[in-house]
Enzyme design. Sequence first.
Site, PDB file in Angstrom:
ATOM      1  N   HIS A 125      37.744  -3.663  -3.849  1.00  0.00           N
ATOM      2  CA  HIS A 125      37.251  -2.395  -4.400  1.00  0.00           C
ATOM      3  C   HIS A 125      36.208  -1.776  -3.469  1.00  0.00           C
ATOM      4  O   HIS A 125      36.256  -0.578  -3.167  1.00  0.00           O
ATOM      5  CB  HIS A 125      36.648  -2.653  -5.785  1.00  0.00           C
ATOM      6  CG  HIS A 125      35.866  -1.498  -6.337  1.00  0.00           C
ATOM      7  ND1 HIS A 125      36.418  -0.576  -7.194  1.00  0.00           N
ATOM      8  CD2 HIS A 125      34.574  -1.128  -6.156  1.00  0.00           C
ATOM      9  CE1 HIS A 125      35.491   0.323  -7.513  1.00  0.00           C
ATOM     10  NE2 HIS A 125      34.369   0.003  -6.897  1.00  0.00           N
ATOM     11  N   GLU A 126      35.275  -2.601  -2.989  1.00  0.00           N
ATOM     12  CA  GLU A 126      34.213  -2.086  -2.118  1.00  0.00           C
ATOM     13  C   GLU A 126      34.768  -1.637  -0.770  1.00  0.00           C
ATOM     14  O   GLU A 126      34.343  -0.609  -0.232  1.00  0.00           O
ATOM     15  CB  GLU A 126      33.131  -3.152  -1.926  1.00  0.00           C
ATOM     16  CG  GLU A 126      32.424  -3.564  -3.216  1.00  0.00           C
ATOM     17  CD  GLU A 126      31.794  -2.391  -3.955  1.00  0.00           C
ATOM     18  OE1 GLU A 126      31.364  -1.428  -3.288  1.00  0.00           O
ATOM     19  OE2 GLU A 126      31.738  -2.416  -5.201  1.00  0.00           O
ATOM     20  N   HIS A 129      36.184   1.831  -0.945  1.00  0.00           N
ATOM     21  CA  HIS A 129      35.254   2.945  -0.763  1.00  0.00           C
ATOM     22  C   HIS A 129      35.199   3.366   0.707  1.00  0.00           C
ATOM     23  O   HIS A 129      35.137   4.556   1.027  1.00  0.00           O
ATOM     24  CB  HIS A 129      33.850   2.550  -1.220  1.00  0.00           C
ATOM     25  CG  HIS A 129      33.661   2.547  -2.705  1.00  0.00           C
ATOM     26  ND1 HIS A 129      33.897   3.658  -3.497  1.00  0.00           N
ATOM     27  CD2 HIS A 129      33.231   1.579  -3.557  1.00  0.00           C
ATOM     28  CE1 HIS A 129      33.625   3.372  -4.760  1.00  0.00           C
ATOM     29  NE2 HIS A 129      33.225   2.112  -4.827  1.00  0.00           N
TER      30      HIS A 129
END
Length: 266
Positions: A125-126, A129
């Site tokens: 998820h990170e 980004h």
Amino acid sequence: MFKKLFITATCVLVIAACAQSPTGRRQIMLFNDTELSKMGAQTFDTMKAETPIAKDVKVNKYVQCVANALLAVTPENLRAKSWEIVVFDSEQVNAFALPGGKIGVYTGLLKVAENKDQLAAVIGHEIGHVIAGHSNERLSTNQAVQTVLSLGDAGMKAYGVKYQQELMTAFGLGAQLGVTLPFSRAHESESDIIGLDLMAKAGFEPRQAVNLWQNMAAAGSGGTPEFMSTHPAPETRIKDLRDKLPEAMKTYNERKAAASLPKCSL
């Protein structure tokens, strides 16, 4: 006058929206990669100076194994970077990835992410980004909003508008609820989907992403209405992930059939 301000604001955003995210969403991108990498490196150095770094060799190897497996299936421009992966000794249940090839994971996250697949859901998820350029978009959007608000302030002064301060406060709140917060929620939802895809490609069990966010919801306090939150409500996030699971599971099962799953253990 307000019609003119609206047209000006729209023009600023449309002209700047010259990029597209991995999911096809239009983006405002005003900064270049060199600027963002420098900011990311400076931020990371500050965090390393202010937050204790975990010394446990086994924990560090575990986190690096998961992160490196995910990085191996990122776009070529990210795979080419020399990534720095640091485990911070902190009870925070969090992780982050920064432009310039920086990943930080807090040891507190390992108490909520119960296995390598759930840890991969967070780190993926990170990384999502970064893949989607969300830092650039957020900085660019903030700059565009501030420009529009400044134009509005100057316009009201020029026309001698009454209740100027009250109106500018209202405009600021409108910008936050109408632009900044929805963009933040869009970023989180987009990163969930990108992260799910990375998990599957890297050989981590995608269904564990749903379990992870259920754990997160149980660990968090909640209570903030979604329209005033920077993150989607847990039930929204979980529903969106479940909708994407069939495609992700197909990718994962192909990787599994090739007997090519990451061997990361703690």
